[in-house]
Every structure is written in C-alpha cells, then in structure tokens.
Design a protein around this motif. Structure first.
Motif, short mmCIF file in Angstrom:
data_model
loop_
_atom_site.label_atom_id
_atom_site.label_comp_id
_atom_site.label_asym_id
_atom_site.label_seq_id
_atom_site.Cartn_x
_atom_site.Cartn_y
_atom_site.Cartn_z
N UNK A 185 0.86 -1.18 0.00
CA UNK A 185 0.00 0.00 0.00
C UNK A 185 0.90 1.23 0.00
N UNK A 186 0.75 2.03 -1.03
CA UNK A 186 1.56 3.23 -1.14
C UNK A 186 0.69 4.38 -1.60
N UNK A 206 2.04 -10.00 5.35
CA UNK A 206 3.02 -8.91 5.25
C UNK A 206 2.35 -7.67 4.67
N UNK A 207 2.56 -6.53 5.30
CA UNK A 207 2.05 -5.27 4.76
C UNK A 207 3.24 -4.35 4.49
N UNK A 208 3.45 -4.07 3.21
CA UNK A 208 4.52 -3.15 2.81
C UNK A 208 3.90 -1.77 2.68
N UNK A 209 4.39 -0.83 3.46
CA UNK A 209 3.86 0.54 3.35
C UNK A 209 4.92 1.40 2.67
N UNK A 210 4.52 2.06 1.59
CA UNK A 210 5.46 2.88 0.83
C UNK A 210 4.85 4.23 0.51
N UNK A 211 5.54 4.97 -0.36
CA UNK A 211 5.03 6.26 -0.80
C UNK A 211 5.00 7.28 0.33
N UNK A 305 -0.22 -11.56 -3.88
CA UNK A 305 0.12 -10.14 -3.71
C UNK A 305 -1.07 -9.27 -4.08
N UNK A 306 -1.35 -8.28 -3.24
CA UNK A 306 -2.37 -7.26 -3.55
C UNK A 306 -1.67 -5.91 -3.48
N UNK A 307 -1.87 -5.07 -4.49
CA UNK A 307 -1.08 -3.83 -4.56
C UNK A 307 -1.97 -2.63 -4.89
N UNK A 308 -1.90 -1.62 -4.04
CA UNK A 308 -2.51 -0.33 -4.38
C UNK A 308 -1.62 0.81 -3.91
N UNK A 309 -1.20 1.63 -4.83
CA UNK A 309 -0.44 2.83 -4.50
C UNK A 309 1.05 2.65 -4.75
#
Ligand code: ADP
Ligand code: MG
Length: 387
Positions: A185-186, A206-211, A305-309
């Motif tokens: 999520x970014x 796992x939660x990847x936080x970006x942006x 994998x689920x991706x937004x942002x």
C-alpha cells in the motif's frame, strides 16, 4: 461473495437481456480516444447473443446529475461500440420502443434523477424492457444505483463475463488466498487509505507501506522526516494500525533506507540515507535500494500479492526506482507461476504500465473506487444482489 453467472440462465431465445456496462470512455472531440472499456463489453454481449438474447445496454456517461446534458449523450459512443462488437447497435431513449437491432444502447442512466437515488420506480421502467439482468460494470458496483442495485432485484440477475473474471481474481487474492499474502500500500496519503490499511492488517501476512504514507508511519514511530509529505495529525491512528497489525500477526515493512531530495521535481539532486538522517529541508521521495532488496525477497517468498499505490513519486525519475523494481519482481514471480498478483488504482495502473509489467500481473483492476472499497473489505451493493 457468491454470484450467479450467465451460464446459470437457460436458453434466452426470444428474450431480452438488460446489461449494465461501463461505457464511460474518454472522448477526443467525437472520437473515442481509448476503447478499452468497449472491448470489455464484448465477451458478455457474445455470450448472451450465443444464448439467443437481444441485448439492451445500460450505462452512465459523465456526471449529468439527473439533467439531460447533450454533450453527455451515450449516442456518441454507439459507432465505436458497433465497430468493437462487430454487430449493429441501435439507440433509444428510456420510454421509446426498442429498435430492431440485436444490441441497443439506452440513453445515459444518469439523465434520470432516480438513478443515483436507487429509485425502484425508475428500475421498474428499465425492467419492463427485459427478461433477465446482467451486471458487467464492476467499476460501478460500489454504488447502489437504480441500474446497479434496484434493477437487479426485479429480474433474474447475474454477473457478466468481464465482471465475473474480476470478482474471481479478487476472491483469489483476498477472499480465499494462498498464503503467505503480501499487500503493498503506497501513494500519497494515509488519510485516503485508512480503511484499506485497517482491513489489510487483519488479513495479510506482510504489509509493505510505501510512498508518502510511509512518512506518516515513520513520523509516528519517532523519526524526523524533514520536509516530506507527512500527516502529523495521524500519528495516533498510525500507531493504532501498527498495534492492530501486531495483534493479527501481520508484519509491517517500512523503508529502512530512503531517497531524499530538496526539490519535488524530476532529476532533482538526490541522495540515499537512513530515515533517521533526513535533513530538515529534505523530502523522502522513494524507498532506497536496501529496502527494495528486502521487499523483493518478501514478494518472492509470497504466494499472493495485492497492490494499491506507488512506492514513491514514480512520475519523476529517478524516484520511480522502488516502484519499478518491486513491480518487476512481482511481474517476474507471476510470469514464473509462483505468485497470484492483483493490483488496482489510477496511479498504480499507470506505474505498472511504466514498469512494463501490466501484462504479467494476474489481474489489474481499472475500477478505481470499487477496487478500493473491495480492499477495504466492504460488501459491494452491486455484487451482493447477484448472489
Ligand atoms: P492510486 O491512484 O494508485 O490509488 P494514490 O493516488 O494514492 O495512488 O497515490 C499516487 C500519488 O502518490 C502519486 O502522484 C505519487 O507521486 C504520490 N507519492 C508517492 N510517494 C510519494 C512521496 N514520497 N512523496 C510525495 N508524493 C508521493
Ligand atoms: Mg490516485
């Protein structure tokens, strides 16, 4: 969410199918400048025609707010649609007798004030034209409108081919996913994706936080993020999300190195540093190479994998580095058959196209609001009525 499909209908010879589609295409003068949405209608029209049905298409165009606005007439889409479908396509206003064409487009549903109010009397006027109802507009499924919700209650209802594919892909990603599941999520702000983060920490491993939103989380944990985009007032909210992640066994990944610059523009002079070393006049515009290496490993070890942002300000080189590298890692794992990957969001779709991996992902949703509400774990009213 269970849903019926066109194959649940018996033979439709002599019958009419009302089909809600997305014809909200971009125009350049009187030319359709991108016919992706028209292409998406074809499989459902072909499937219904194969069952012998006459097809009446319902759609909105722009935001006329219950008024008749000549520039927002769906009539202008008819020639391009006929070309894509390879069939004669007629046009009618609500209340007209239908022309004899095998496919007929009805005028913009949002010319009717009852549309956005989910008015059952308007739905009944539509229902009078048909024997069955099909919804093939996932992008509108988060709205309970007369043509997406009330109408589905009046006739035997099913999902169209394109919407059915989308729902099946989404279900594999968050409904009954193979584990481990990783979410990226970014994007710019935590505030626009709070409900997404709150839902995901309870579902994914796992939660990847970006942006830009990673800055708010770094700040909440006590890091000085300089002149970075950061929502200081969301400190407590960010800490609550992190605590909830721990409670649900979700590992949150924040950048361990970052790319900083003093100007928000392409090719601005930049450097790589620890989040703890960002100067007061510097902005974090991307995740750094060491973070990317770690996160590519997390993606490689995941099944879903689920991706937004985006992971950074990807529109400006070189701040597209983390987004492009992770997109390529996910695309390669998917192409190798090791990952189911689903992504959505206006800028995310642009970022994945920029990375050249659009065709490698299992499913890329162009549905915008409906995709985000699905990531929030909401039940979409336009899907609930198809069960
Ligand atoms: P989507 O449209 O896919 O849902 P968003 O609209 O939430 O994505 O976010 C995309 C925007 O976030 C992009 O314009 C991008 O430049 C911006 N962004 C990403 N990282 C940063 C950052 N570190 N600082 C400022 N803006 C950022
Ligand atoms: Mg956006």
């Amino acid at each position: 969410m269970p849903f019926k499909t066109i194959s649940d209908f018996d033979d439709l010879s002599g019958k009419t199918a009302l089909v809600r589609v997305d014809l909200n295409v971009p125009m350049n003068g009187d030319e359709v400048s991108d016919d992706t949405r028209l292409q998406a209608v074809k499989p459902t029209v072909d499937a219904l025609a194969a069952k012998g049905a006459k097809i009446v298409l319902l759609a909105h165009f722009g935001r006329p707010k219950g008024q008749r606005v000549a520039e927002m007439s769906l009539k202008q889409v008819v020639p391009a649609l006929a070309a894509v479908l390879g069939r004669d396509v007629g046009f009618a206003e609500l209340g007209d007798d239908l022309p004899a064409d095998p496919v007929v487009v009805l005028e913009n549903t949002r010319f009717e004030p009852g549309e956005t109010e989910n008015d059952s009397l308007l739905a009944a006027r539509y229902a009078a034209y048909g024997d069955v109802y099909v919804n093939d507009a996932f992008s509108c499924a988060h709205r309970a409108h007369a043509s997406t919700e009330a109408l589905a209650r009046l006739l035997p209802a099913a999902a169209g081919v394109t919407m059915g594919r989308e729902l099946a892909a989404l279900d594999k990603a968050l409904g009954v996913p193979l584990k481990p599941v990783v979410a990226v999520v970014g994007g710019a702000k935590v505030s626009s994706k709070l409900a997404v983060l709150e839902n995901l920490v309870e579902k994914v491993d796992h939660l990847i936080i970006g942006g830009g939103m990673a800055n708010t989380f770094l700040f909440a944990k006590g890091t000085h993020v300089g002149a970075s985009l950061c929502e200081n007032d969301l400190k407590e909210t960010a800490l609550a999300i992190l605590a909830n992640a721990t409670k649900h066994g979700c590992q949150v990944h924040l950048p361990t190195d970052v790319v900083v610059a003093k100007e928000f523009k392409a090719h601005a002079p930049s450097r790589i540093c620890s989040p703890d070393d960002v100067a007061g006049d510097e902005m974090i515009l991307d995740a750094g190479p060491s973070t990317v290496e770690t996160l590519a490993g997390v993606i490689a070890a995941s099944q879903t994998l689920v991706w937004n942002g985006p992971m950074g300000a990807f529109e400006m080189e070189p701040f597209d580095m983390a987004t492009v590298a992770l997109a390529k890692a996910a695309g390669a794992a998917t192409a190798a058959g090791n990952l189911l990957s689903v992504a959505g969001g206006g800028d995310t779709v642009a970022a994945l196209a920029h990375a050249g991996v659009k065709d490698d992902f299992t499913h890329i949703s162009t549905a915008g609001g409906a995709f985000l509400e699905w990531m929030e774990g909401k039940i979409l009213p336009g899907v609930a009525v198809l069960g």
